[in-house]
Design an enzyme around this catalytic site. Structure first.
Site, PDB file in Angstrom:
ATOM      1  N   GLU A 256       0.963  -1.037  -0.217  1.00  0.00           N
ATOM      2  CA  GLU A 256       0.020   0.232  -0.032  1.00  0.00           C
ATOM      3  C   GLU A 256       0.989   1.071   0.035  1.00  0.00           C
ATOM      4  OE1 GLU A 256      -1.489   3.005   1.240  1.00  0.00           O
ATOM      5  OE2 GLU A 256      -2.175   2.014   3.240  1.00  0.00           O
ATOM      6  N   CYS A 295      -1.818   8.585   3.375  1.00  0.00           N
ATOM      7  CA  CYS A 295      -2.016   8.138   1.956  1.00  0.00           C
ATOM      8  C   CYS A 295      -3.138   8.381   1.543  1.00  0.00           C
ATOM      9  CB  CYS A 295      -1.664   6.499   2.408  1.00  0.00           C
ATOM     10  SG  CYS A 295      -2.801   5.743   3.348  1.00  0.00           S
TER      11      CYS A 295
END
Ligand code: NDP
Length: 671
Positions: A256, A295
């Site tokens: 990720e 993120c």
């Protein structure tokens, strides 16, 4: 100065040779050190595999879910320690709540899902039973069992608690031990959290270990039963996923990584609508939360050409009111970046973006904290007038409070720009127009792990563009790493192997811990409704007497319930229907009469009927037919200390032994 320890093979290991120093984000001073080159990573792997793994695998999903709940509640009682430490990472109290409480909340969701959606068993049955032979003596099912290695979680600096717990919860629920490797910049918060968990005594030995500092050559010693998850930069992900040992042993690797998430202002959401105000609020929130070090933060702001100026003005106004400052101060809305190294990295990336876009708000040389030695930056808003001919604005992630507004001509153009990020964790669309939402899904959903739609109808309850939820998948294609986390029990399966099993119904029943149609049954027991949850056994079966269904029954049922559908009441109309030979009994009449046949009426351990699943009517029942029922205990699931759910398989047959209905009945039975 804090000496951040590792926890390896059952003991705490202090920083030693090769230790790295860690700065305070607020003052720039050295506050801690972490890392030790002599850490025995092979012993850690062995400890997880040989000590933690067997204990966790012996527990059922429900045992592990209860453990997670106890752990989460214990953490909640000790969260102040984590808040206090977290200020050094530059975040505000709000930021700490997102990290700490968000992590604890995620663990609680897994604890709850583990009890509600997974069996009180070690084996998970995935999907439906498949009949592989003609008569049902050879069946197939998919099962999932825990991987017999360790899960190595390499995490990013921005969420030292949530980043650990969102991975740890599904790992432990799946029955795997974990080795956590937090980013060094904020590992002192993770270390404190690990200490709290280990000191609670709730976790079995070997279930949780910690590497503070470098991970050494751990990845070179993993094998096919291990898992690596990574959160961080695309460059590190590329390096790690290419590790020869991981490739050779097909070690599961999930990444990720940073991505260029976008938010789209719908063509219907122009200035003057509640949607426009909502858009401005959400974008501003995403820019300043965690000083943009998220993120999922909005990096690209896509707006209709006609709304470009108004968007710049509205965002400028809002950003001008943001209080940048020491996060200890109560009125500070945005704190510092995690370190000066990170600040300089953001400035480098912002300069690249600035080569294609004009800065319309925020001066990194001149802001409220310019004189501080800490890693402070103001929110910086750019405007890229020609996004078609720009590249950096679509592929350069400045991991801080930096976003770029870009105009789109029409929806197709908006989708083209959205997809230029080449894969992102999340895109949000502020619109009230279902056609806009559908068009964006068709053109762009494949490029994004999550699509978040919001408007005046949902805004009061909406959870925010940037918040990954334990229920929903987190991760995205391409630039976002191609990995997937969370998403409810889907995440648990990342730590289990799916195996297709084939065999007779009795073999499938024995493996899965629930009765399989066609499997052996016990009929010589007392009526199953007279037996407690613990007494009643899987496979216990009741065969009832038969009951004839008359036209009078159908008439009475129709008038009593008010269901006068022509298939039950009008012979000619029913005959004209391709499904019916003439008037037929109501499906609900069959269910009601079936209950009348199998129910034992006296007060007893059956407390309530809580539902029916998988109901199918297979063949019409005509006046003069008679029905009988086979009731078999399929599965049992404890719900609390007093009672549990019994799932009964119910077959209703007619006088010719043809199946007319099939379903699963759920009851709560006292212990
Ligand atoms: P990195 O990719 O440098 O580090 C992420 C994790 O990987 C850290 O735990 C780091 O440990 C570890 N790591 C680095 N190199 C290795 C290696 N060779 N072997 C094993 N582990 C390694 O990201 P940062 O956290 O430093 O952040 C840098 C950039 O990453 C940000 O600017 C941002 O662009 C992006 N990022 C993306 C996030 C996301 O969630 N998508 C979150 C955070 C950052 P150590 O700290 O000890 O080096």
């Amino acid at each position: 100065m804090l000496h951040v320890h590792s926890y390896a093979a059952g003991r705490w290991v202090a920083p030693g040779s090769g230790a790295r120093t860690i700065q305070s984000a607020i003052t720039g001073e050295i506050i801690a050190d972490a890392g030790n080159d002599t850490l025995d990573v092979q012993a850690m792997i062995a400890y997880g595999r040989d000590v933690g793994g067997p204990t966790l695998r012996a527990m059922t999903f429900h045992d592990r879910a209860r453990m997670l709940k106890a752990l989460a509640l214990h953490l909640r009682d000790h969260r102040q320690t984590l808040y206090d430490l977290s200020f050094n990472s530059g975040g505000t109290q709000n930021d700490h709540v997102i990290d700490v409480d968000g992590g604890i909340g995620t663990m609680l969701v897994y604890a709850s899902k583990g009890r509600r959606e997974l069996p009180d068993n070690q084996v998970f049955l995935d999907g439906d039973l498949e009949q592989l032979g003609r008569t049902g003596t050879f069946m197939g099912h998919h099962i999932c069992t825990p991987l017999q290695g360790v899960a190595v979680h390499i995490n990013a600096f921005n969420f030292p608690v949530w980043g650990m717990l969102e991975k740890l919860a599904p790992t432990l629920l799946g029955g795997m031990p974990a080795i956590i490797k937090p980013a060094t910049a904020t590992c002192y918060v993770t270390e404190a959290c690990v200490r709290i968990m280990l000191q609670s005594g709730i976790l079995p030995d070997g279930a949780l270990q910690l590497v503070s500092g470098g991970i050494g050559d751990m990845l070179d010693h993993l094998d096919c039963m291990d898992v690596v998850t990574f959160t961080g930069s695309a460059n590190t992900a590329l390096k790690l996923r290419g590790n020869a040992n991981l490739l050779k042993n097909s070690v599961r690797f999930t990444a990720e990584q940073d991505s260029l998430n976008a938010s789209v202002l719908g063509p219907d959401a122009l200035p003057g609508t509640p949607e426009f105000d909502l858009f401005i609020k959400e974008v501003q929130h995403e820019m300043i939360t965690k000083a943009g070090q998220k993120c999922t933060a909005v990096r690209r702001i896509l707006v209709p050409q006609s709304a470009s100026e108004a968007t710049i003005d509205a965002l400028r106004d809002r950003l001008a009111n943001v209080t940048l400052g020491d996060p200890h101060e109560k009125n500070t809305q945005m704190g510092a970046l995690v370190s000066n190294a990170q600040k300089f990295d953001v400035l480098d990336k912002a300069a690249l973006i600035g080569s294609e876009a004009t800065r319309v708000f925020g001066d990194p040389e001149n802001h409220a904290m310019s004189d501080s030695k800490g890693a402070f930056l103001p929110p910086m808003l750019y405007h890229c007038a020609d996004p078609d001919n720009a590249q950096h604005v679509h592929d350069t992630e400045a991991f801080g409070p930096v976003s770029t507004i870009m105009p789109y001509r029409d929806l197709a153009h908006a989708c083209t720009l959205l997809n230029k990020g080449k894969g992102s964790l999340v895109a949000s669309v502020i619109t009230r127009d279902g056609d806009v939402a559908r068009e964006i899904v068709m053109q762009s959903a494949a490029f994004h792990g999550r699509l978040y739609f919001n408007n005046r109808d949902s805004m009061a309850e909406a959870t925010g563009h940037g918040a990954p939820l334990p229920h929903m998948v987190h991760g995205g294609p391409g630039r976002a790493g191609g990995g997937e986390e969370l998403g409810g029990v889907r995440a648990v399966m990342h730590y289990m192997q799916r195996t297709a099993i084939q065999g007779s119904p009795d073999i499938i029943s024995a493996i899965g811990g629930q009765w399989t149609p066609g499997g052996s049954v016990q009929t010589d027991t007392p009526h199953p409704f007279t037996r407690t949850f613990h007494e009643v056994q899987i496979g216990d079966t009741l065969h009832t007497d038969a009951r004839e269904i008359t036209l009078d029954d159908i008439e009475k049922f129709a008038h009593f319930t008010g269901d006068l559908f022509y298939g039950h009441m009008d012979e000619d109309a029913a005959k004209a229907n391709p499904f019916f030979p003439g008037r037929v009994a109501h499906g609900y009449l069959i269910l009601s009469f079936a209950a009348g046949l199998f129910v034992q009426p006296d007060p007893g351990p059956v407390l309530a009927n809580t539902g029916l699943d998988n109901l199918r009517f297979m063949k019409p029942v005509q006046p003069g037919d008679s029905i009988n029922v086979q009731l078999t205990v399929k599965a049992k699931t404890p719900r609390n200390d007093d009672y549990g759910e019994v799932r009964w398989h119910v077959d209703v047959h007619n006088q010719d032994d043809d199946k007319v209905a099939e379903y699963e009945l759920l009851t709560m039975n006292a212990f």
